[in-house]
Design a protein around this motif. Structure first.
Motif: not given
Length: 198
Positions: A108-112, A100-104
């Motif tokens: 996702l981490a920032l969304s959480v 999985v790409s780092f940007s993805v």
């Protein structure tokens, strides 16, 4: 959610990409990241101060700020694409964890984190209250101005992250990057079910 809209995010992202690329050769990779995020967060704060202190409509203020920042970026950096020195940004852009790409993963981490802030912190609950009824929030003793400023800073910070992700994926910065991203942001908000008036 708080009843404000930031239409300067595209310009802030473009400016932060230029700041990151141009400061990296002089201060190093991590400080250039921090410098870009500091500039973008400061611009968000300026937006918030103008909106709150002068009691102006956030659409007008941030649209004007976005136009001014695009102009400033062209004056300072020109219309040329500025290639990043060194490979640190590109290395992060190509990085994959478990395929999985780092940007993805970062998205996702920032969304959480942001979802957690909105749902489980005093700031998040007060943000919903402000968007529900500003005067009622004031009457309840909520420091509305502080929370609105924090949200504008957060908007600027996230636009800076977007600018850094552009540098990571493209290996360069430019004043022409992130054109019309504010429209994408509004569409995402609407599709996510958030009312634009709070």
């Amino acid at each position: 959610i708080s009843g404000n809209i930031d239409l300067s995010v595209g310009a802030v992202a473009a400016l932060s990409s230029c700041v990151a690329v141009l400061t990296q050769p002089y201060v190093g990779f991590v400080p250039s990241l921090l410098a870009a995020l500091a500039v973008s967060t400061a611009l968000g704060l300026v937006n918030g101060l103008i909106v709150e202190r002068l009691r102006l409509n956030s659409i007008i203020v941030t649209l004007a700020m976005g136009t001014a920042l695009h102009g400033l970026a062209f004056i300072l950096f020109g219309s040329n694409t500025i290639v990043a020195k060194g490979s640190e940004y590109a290395d992060l852009g190509y990085l994959k964890i478990a395929g999985v790409s780092f940007s993805v993963i970062l998205f996702l981490a920032l969304s959480v984190v942001i979802a957690g802030v909105l749902r489980f912190t005093v700031h998040g609950i007060n943000t919903f209250a402000i968007g529900g009824h500003r005067q009622a929030a004031l009457d309840a003793g909520i420091n509305v101005q502080r929370h609105v400023l924090a949200n504008f800073c957060l908007s600027g910070f996230m636009a800076g992250v977007c600018g850094l992700l552009l540098v990571m994926s493209l290996g360069a910065g430019s004043a022409t990057f992130a054109k019309d991203y504010e429209l994408w942001a509004i569409i995402a908000v609407v599709l996510g079910g958030t009312r634009l008036r709070g």
